[in-house]
Write a protein that holds these residues in place. Structure first.
Motif, PDB file in Angstrom:
ATOM      1  N   VAL A 238       0.877  -1.172   0.000  1.00  0.00           N
ATOM      2  CA  VAL A 238       0.000   0.000   0.000  1.00  0.00           C
ATOM      3  C   VAL A 238       0.913   1.220   0.000  1.00  0.00           C
ATOM      4  O   VAL A 238       1.769   1.365   0.877  1.00  0.00           O
ATOM      5  CB  VAL A 238      -0.929   0.009   1.227  1.00  0.00           C
ATOM      6  CG1 VAL A 238      -1.711   1.311   1.303  1.00  0.00           C
ATOM      7  CG2 VAL A 238      -1.887  -1.180   1.177  1.00  0.00           C
ATOM      8  N   VAL A 239       0.756   2.072  -0.999  1.00  0.00           N
ATOM      9  CA  VAL A 239       1.669   3.207  -1.165  1.00  0.00           C
ATOM     10  C   VAL A 239       1.049   4.536  -0.746  1.00  0.00           C
ATOM     11  O   VAL A 239       1.735   5.553  -0.667  1.00  0.00           O
ATOM     12  CB  VAL A 239       2.169   3.277  -2.629  1.00  0.00           C
ATOM     13  CG1 VAL A 239       3.005   2.046  -2.968  1.00  0.00           C
ATOM     14  CG2 VAL A 239       1.018   3.431  -3.621  1.00  0.00           C
ATOM     15  N   TRP A 240      -0.253   4.534  -0.505  1.00  0.00           N
ATOM     16  CA  TRP A 240      -0.945   5.764  -0.066  1.00  0.00           C
ATOM     17  C   TRP A 240      -2.283   5.366   0.518  1.00  0.00           C
ATOM     18  O   TRP A 240      -2.895   4.386   0.085  1.00  0.00           O
ATOM     19  CB  TRP A 240      -1.137   6.693  -1.259  1.00  0.00           C
ATOM     20  CG  TRP A 240      -1.886   7.960  -0.947  1.00  0.00           C
ATOM     21  CD1 TRP A 240      -1.371   9.108  -0.408  1.00  0.00           C
ATOM     22  CD2 TRP A 240      -3.289   8.210  -1.157  1.00  0.00           C
ATOM     23  NE1 TRP A 240      -2.373  10.048  -0.275  1.00  0.00           N
ATOM     24  CE2 TRP A 240      -3.549   9.519  -0.726  1.00  0.00           C
ATOM     25  CE3 TRP A 240      -4.334   7.447  -1.673  1.00  0.00           C
ATOM     26  CZ2 TRP A 240      -4.820  10.094  -0.802  1.00  0.00           C
ATOM     27  CZ3 TRP A 240      -5.598   7.999  -1.739  1.00  0.00           C
ATOM     28  CH2 TRP A 240      -5.829   9.317  -1.315  1.00  0.00           C
ATOM     29  N   ARG A 241      -2.713   6.126   1.526  1.00  0.00           N
ATOM     30  CA  ARG A 241      -4.008   5.857   2.164  1.00  0.00           C
ATOM     31  C   ARG A 241      -4.566   7.139   2.767  1.00  0.00           C
ATOM     32  O   ARG A 241      -3.802   8.047   3.128  1.00  0.00           O
ATOM     33  CB  ARG A 241      -3.869   4.779   3.241  1.00  0.00           C
ATOM     34  CG  ARG A 241      -2.914   5.182   4.336  1.00  0.00           C
ATOM     35  CD  ARG A 241      -2.665   4.108   5.377  1.00  0.00           C
ATOM     36  NE  ARG A 241      -2.134   2.865   4.902  1.00  0.00           N
ATOM     37  CZ  ARG A 241      -0.853   2.598   4.670  1.00  0.00           C
ATOM     38  NH1 ARG A 241       0.048   3.553   4.839  1.00  0.00           N
ATOM     39  NH2 ARG A 241      -0.461   1.413   4.281  1.00  0.00           N
ATOM     40  N   THR A 242      -5.879   7.186   2.874  1.00  0.00           N
ATOM     41  CA  THR A 242      -6.524   8.305   3.564  1.00  0.00           C
ATOM     42  C   THR A 242      -7.881   7.848   4.075  1.00  0.00           C
ATOM     43  O   THR A 242      -8.498   6.943   3.515  1.00  0.00           O
ATOM     44  CB  THR A 242      -6.688   9.538   2.648  1.00  0.00           C
ATOM     45  OG1 THR A 242      -7.137  10.657   3.432  1.00  0.00           O
ATOM     46  CG2 THR A 242      -7.713   9.291   1.544  1.00  0.00           C
ATOM     47  N   VAL A 243      -8.325   8.471   5.159  1.00  0.00           N
ATOM     48  CA  VAL A 243      -9.682   8.280   5.676  1.00  0.00           C
ATOM     49  C   VAL A 243     -10.275   9.664   5.884  1.00  0.00           C
ATOM     50  O   VAL A 243      -9.700  10.485   6.610  1.00  0.00           O
ATOM     51  CB  VAL A 243      -9.708   7.497   7.008  1.00  0.00           C
ATOM     52  CG1 VAL A 243     -11.146   7.355   7.498  1.00  0.00           C
ATOM     53  CG2 VAL A 243      -9.051   6.143   6.874  1.00  0.00           C
ATOM     54  N   GLU A 244     -11.388   9.921   5.247  1.00  0.00           N
ATOM     55  CA  GLU A 244     -12.084  11.201   5.386  1.00  0.00           C
ATOM     56  C   GLU A 244     -13.416  10.950   6.095  1.00  0.00           C
ATOM     57  O   GLU A 244     -14.026   9.889   5.939  1.00  0.00           O
ATOM     58  CB  GLU A 244     -12.325  11.834   4.007  1.00  0.00           C
ATOM     59  CG  GLU A 244     -11.054  12.013   3.198  1.00  0.00           C
ATOM     60  CD  GLU A 244     -10.090  13.023   3.780  1.00  0.00           C
ATOM     61  OE1 GLU A 244     -10.561  14.050   4.329  1.00  0.00           O
ATOM     62  OE2 GLU A 244      -8.869  12.794   3.713  1.00  0.00           O
TER      63      GLU A 244
END
Length: 198
Positions: free
Chosen positions: A120-126
């Motif tokens: 996993v190279v990028w993640r976000t939680v909004e």
């Protein structure tokens, strides 16, 4: 830029990416969401953590089949006073969920993860908060009759881009987060990677 794959069968997520002018392929994941969630729930994971782990699992599952692609996994969870909701399996389940949500504020956690190969190279939680109106049973009956099977398509039993908007009195948060694909942080990351004009 590396080829982009959306690891989802969600028509609304695909429409959002297409509307933003992105070139991508669709390859839904075959992840057993309940199996991924079970140990997390047992450990007391919060809704945001659940959404992120599910998004990562979906991205990694598809990335294993397409190691040269950039794979986008997505997930969304709904929480109400510590209770986690899942997509209703029937119209009766949808009715019960809407009865629980009406007149109250709930929270949506929308997670995205980009995977390449086995990483996993990028993640976000909004996060977005939504307050439903205290609508009556007659309104609920009419809503369910009008939306039909679409009521089971989302965890909250609504689509804000359609009749679902009539359920609400207050919405706090990004529209794209509510639709299940926080588009602005994703576009920023794709620009950073050189996949979009800056």
């Amino acid at each position: 830029m590396t080829r982009l794959i959306l690891a989802s069968k969600s028509p609304s997520r695909a429409a959002l990416l297409a509307g933003a002018g992105l070139d991508f392929a669709l390859e839904p994941s075959d992840v057993d969401e309940r199996a991924v969630e079970a140990p997390l729930l047992a450990a007391g994971a919060d809704p945001g953590t659940l959404a992120l782990h599910l998004a990562e699992a979906k991205a990694l599952a598809v990335a294993a089949r397409f190691p040269d692609a950039l794979v986008l996994g997505c997930d969304q969870t709904l929480g109400l006073d510590g209770e986690r909701f899942v997509k209703p399996e029937s119209a009766a389940d949808a009715r019960r969920q809407l009865e629980r949500l009406r007149g109250r504020r709930h929270t949506l956690h929308s997670a995205l993860a980009l995977a390449e190969g086995d990483s996993v190279v990028w993640r976000t939680v909004e996060v977005a908060g939504l307050t439903m109106r205290a609508f009556g049973d007659a309104f609920l009956d009419d809503y369910l009759a009008r939306v039909g099977d679409a009521v089971r398509a989302s965890v909250g039993c609504y689509q804000l881009e359609g009749l679902g908007i009539t359920l609400f009195e207050v919405i706090d948060g990004d529209y794209f987060t509510i639709l299940g694909l926080p588009l602005l942080p994703l576009l920023a990351e794709l620009r950073r990677r050189g996949g979009l004009p800056s």
